[in-house]
Each structure stands twice: as structure tokens, then as C-alpha cells.
Scaffold this active site. Structure first.
Site, PDB file in Angstrom:
ATOM      1  N   SER A   1      38.809  70.241  83.032  1.00  0.00           N
ATOM      2  CA  SER A   1      37.746  70.761  82.176  1.00  0.00           C
ATOM      3  C   SER A   1      37.914  72.223  81.790  1.00  0.00           C
ATOM      4  O   SER A   1      37.501  72.621  80.710  1.00  0.00           O
ATOM      5  CB  SER A   1      36.393  70.562  82.851  1.00  0.00           C
ATOM      6  OG  SER A   1      36.379  71.142  84.136  1.00  0.00           O
TER       7      SER A   1
ATOM      8  N   HIS B   1      36.324  64.586  80.065  1.00  0.00           N
ATOM      9  CA  HIS B   1      36.809  65.279  78.862  1.00  0.00           C
ATOM     10  C   HIS B   1      37.878  64.476  78.123  1.00  0.00           C
ATOM     11  O   HIS B   1      38.508  64.986  77.190  1.00  0.00           O
ATOM     12  CB  HIS B   1      37.343  66.663  79.225  1.00  0.00           C
ATOM     13  CG  HIS B   1      36.290  67.538  79.815  1.00  0.00           C
ATOM     14  ND1 HIS B   1      35.434  68.300  79.052  1.00  0.00           N
ATOM     15  CD2 HIS B   1      35.900  67.716  81.102  1.00  0.00           C
ATOM     16  CE1 HIS B   1      34.591  68.931  79.843  1.00  0.00           C
ATOM     17  NE2 HIS B   1      34.848  68.592  81.092  1.00  0.00           N
TER      18      HIS B   1
ATOM     19  N   LYS C   1      29.195  64.183  76.848  1.00  0.00           N
ATOM     20  CA  LYS C   1      30.102  65.096  76.142  1.00  0.00           C
ATOM     21  C   LYS C   1      30.520  64.465  74.808  1.00  0.00           C
ATOM     22  O   LYS C   1      29.741  64.486  73.878  1.00  0.00           O
ATOM     23  CB  LYS C   1      31.263  65.452  77.067  1.00  0.00           C
ATOM     24  CG  LYS C   1      30.738  66.392  78.161  1.00  0.00           C
ATOM     25  CD  LYS C   1      31.662  66.675  79.279  1.00  0.00           C
ATOM     26  CE  LYS C   1      30.968  67.654  80.241  1.00  0.00           C
ATOM     27  NZ  LYS C   1      31.382  67.500  81.613  1.00  0.00           N
TER      28      LYS C   1
END
Ligand SMILES: *Cc1c(COP(=O)(O)O)cnc(C)c1O
Length: 378
Positions: free
Chosen positions: A181, A209, A229
Site C-alpha cells: 500500500s 490495492h 478502495k
């Protein structure tokens, strides 16, 4: 002042003295821009890599779910909170990895702290990469298993640790991030999977991610991720075999003892996953922005939409962030304990929603702030 408040003040002063005190700032999102204290900034700090949090379809599906099912789930999923939007979402997640099943949690954090203790305990051992996300370590600690850390992406080191310690424990679990990350680099999943097999260890990969950004078909025992995300919504998930998922339904305390997600969050996540499947070019676009930025500034070629600019001290990172703010650009300083001491940095993240011109604006601002060796055109 109560003794508790006095205690809090002393702790806060210590944080401030070491430039580690953090405060929240109201940030109203307007596309790729943020409004803070009445000032509009072009943001390169969010994790909405595909621009789906603001996507019209995603919003519309969330609104429809809110109207149909109400604002909240009303109970944990094992009681009455398992509303009809969970099943299609979990089917889509399982299908995304050609796996048997998936389980949605309240958040990525809750997925990790619920899953790890459900799979390993006091007689077991966990091997975690030095740079894994904090919530994997929190889950490891809650599990009561022994914990060994291996140097970042260093498989030879992991091999040594497995050889030395594996046999003294019942089960072994290897924890890695897919995309790291704060650095944006990628774990060597093929080699990790082979090593896990060779030492009879299970492999759990945090894909927070990676979703929609970096593809992998490597066989992994447990995929974990977030809907908060690139999926633009909120929630977390685990993808695994049906037996593992059924065990988690029984043993993951963050599922058993926590209320289900609001229906709108599930609907938004499902709409986002469908968009990701239909429009894979979104991930490519975010990656191309990251690569163009890095190439212009002669930084190493990024493998994801995350580009770190390591500055060293907390003060240097904060000053760099301020220098960009003066040019209407938001790139938040990342400091210890989020990153190791001495590696405070700016962490730039790119989104499919950014335009080429916005990336150029960032390149010019970073250059003119004197953060890289390159001549400022202004
Ligand atoms: C953000 C993040 C999480 C936590 O996910 P949330 O849904 O925000 O709780 C877990 N792992 C990694 C690597 C993350 O970056």
C-alpha cells in the site's frame, strides 16, 4: 482536568514533538478535487483508483437499494441482517477468482482481524512480510499464533524461516499484500505459492490495492480484499473454498458479532465490480498515469497506481506536502508508524478519473517544489 484527559494531553504532546501527531480534516470530494477549508485541491491521495465512488451507475444502484431495503441491515448476518444483496455480491467476488465462495465483511480491517484468528491459533505459526498492512498484524496478534516476519519480498529469507520453524507448529499461514500500500510494488505470488506448498503452509493475500488494478491467477488459499478502495464503496471480503468460507461464517468473530453492511454499500460494490469487469481499461488508465508521472520525474517504473516519493524525515515529508498544497495539489505526507522510521514520504495515487492534463499539473508542481532534480518550467 481528569487524570485520563491529562494522560491524553501528555501522549498528544509527545506525538506533536516528534511530528507524528495526526488530525482529521474535513474533505469534500468533487471528482478528482477535494474541498478543504474552503480551498479546492487537485487530489493524488485517495484510493478510489478507478473513479467508481462517484460513478453515476454505482450511485444509482446504491440509491435504489436504499429505497428498497432501507438504511441499515438491522442485525448481524447470522440473525436477520443477511439481506438479498449479499448473495449476488459474493457470487461476483467468487467468480472474479474462479473460486468456490466468498464472504463479505463489514470492512477490510474486519475481514483481516476476523479471518486470521478463525484459521490459526496458539499451536500455529504465521510468517508475514515486513511491510504487510497493519490489520494483518492485528489479526495475527489476535490469533495467538507465533509470528515471524520476513524481509520485504525476500523469498530466500522466508524459506530460511520456514525451514527453521515450520516443523514445530501444527499449521502455518503466510501473510502478504498483493500490492504494497505504501510502496506500490507487487508480491511474487507465483514463487510464494510454490514455497507455501513446499513447506505445507497456507497462503493468504491481501488484495486491497490490487482489485481492478493488478490481475493474478496464481492459486492462493485465501484472497482477502476491500470494497472501500477501487470498488468505490465500503466493506471487505474473503474469497476461498466453500469449506473455508463456511468455517469463517462460524468462527470469524467480526462476522458473527457485528451488524451486516447497509444494503446500499453492497449494491454500490456490486455495481462497481460489474463496471470493473466490463471496463478493464479503467485500471490500465490509472496505471498509465502513474507510469507517465514516474517517467517524467525519473522515478522507478511503478507496478501499480501507487508511486512513493521517499523523503526521509517526518519534517521533510510534511514540508513537501505543504509545498504542493501551495500549488493547489493534495498529496498527504505518510509518516511512521504507517511506514518505517526514516522513510517518511509523499504517496501519490492515480485514478482513472484523473485527466492527462491533471497529471501534467502534478509533474510541474512536484518539479517546481524542488522535490526532484528537474528544471522547473514556471
Ligand atoms: C485499506 C486496507 C485494508 C483495510 O480495508 P478497509 O476496507 O479500509 O478497512 C486492508 N489491507 C490493506 C492492504 C489496505 O490498504
Amino acid at each position: 482536568m481528569t487524570t485520563l484527559s491529562a494522560y491524553a494531553q501528555v501522549q498528544l504532546s509527545a506525538l506533536a514533538a516528534s511530528h507524528q501527531r495526526r488530525v482529521m480534516q474535513e474533505s469534500a470530494c468533487e471528482g478528482t478535487h477535494l474541498l478543504r477549508d474552503g480551498v479546492q485541491y487537485l487530489s493524488f491521495s485517495g484510493n478510489d483508483y478507478l473513479g467508481l465512488a462517484q460513478h453515476p451507475n454505482v450511485r444509482a444502484e446504491a440509491e435504489a437499494a436504499l429505497r428498497q431495503y432501507g438504511a441499515g441491515a438491522g442485525a448481524s448476518r447470522l440473525v436477520t441482517g443477511n439481506h438479498p444483496l449479499y448473495a449476488p455480491l459474493e457470487e461476483a467476488l467468487a467468480a472474479s477468482k474462479q473460486a468456490e465462495a466468498a464472504l463479505v465483511f463489514g470492512s477490510g480491517y474486519l475481514a483481516n482481524i476476523g479471518t486470521i484468528p478463525a484459521l490459526v491459533g496458539a499451536k500455529d505459526i504465521i510468517f508475514a512480510d515486513k511491510l504487510v498492512h497493519a490489520c494483518l498484524l492485528d489479526g495475527a496478534q489476535l490469533s495467538g499464533a507465533s509470528l515471524k516476519r520476513f524481509r520485504h519480498n525476500d523469498l530466500a529469507h522466508l524459506d530460511v524461516l520456514l525451514t527453521e520453524h515450520r516443523s514445530q507448529y501444527k499449521n502455518a499461514l503466510i501473510l502478504v499484500d498483493h500490492v504494497y500500500s505504501m510502496d506500490g510494488d507487487i508480491a511474487p505470488l507465483d514463487a510464494l505459492s510454490a514455497l507455501a506448498r513446499a513447506h505445507d503452509a497456507w497462503l493468504m493475500v491481501d488484495d486491497a490495492h490490487g482489485l481492478g488494478m493488478v490481475k493474478s491467477d496464481v492459486p492462493v488459499d485465501v484472497w482477502m480484499g476491500t470494497l472501500s478502495k477501487s470498488a468505490g464503496s465500503y466493506g471487505g471480503y474473503v474469497i476461498a473454498s466453500q469449506a473455508v468460507i463456511d468455517l469463517l461464517v462460524n468462527r470469524a468473530r467480526s462476522v458473527v458479532f457485528s451488524t451486516g453492511l447497509p444494503p446500499a454499500s453492497c449494491a454500490a460494490a456490486l455495481a462497481a465490480l460489474n463496471t470493473i469487469a466490463r471496463e478493464p481499461e479503467r485500471g490500465q488508465r490509472a496505471l498509465a498515469h502513474a507510469r507517465n508521472f514516474a517517467a517524467a520525474l525519473q522515478l522507478p517504473e511503478p507496478q501499480s497506481a501507487i508511486v512513493p516519493l521517499i523523503l526521509g524525515t517526518e519534517e521533510a515529508a510534511l514540508a513537501a506536502s505543504e509545498a504542493l498544497k501551495a500549488q493547489s495539489i493534495l498529496a498527504v505526507a505518510i509518516r511512521p508508524p504507517t511506514v518505517p522510521v526514516g522513510t517518511a514520504r509523499l504517496r501519490f495515487t492515480f485514478s482513472a478519473a484523473h485527466s492527462e492534463a491533471e497529471v501534467e499539473q502534478l509533474i510541474a508542481a512536484v518539479t517546481c517544489a524542488g522535490l526532484v532534480r528537474r528544471t522547473c518550467a514556471a
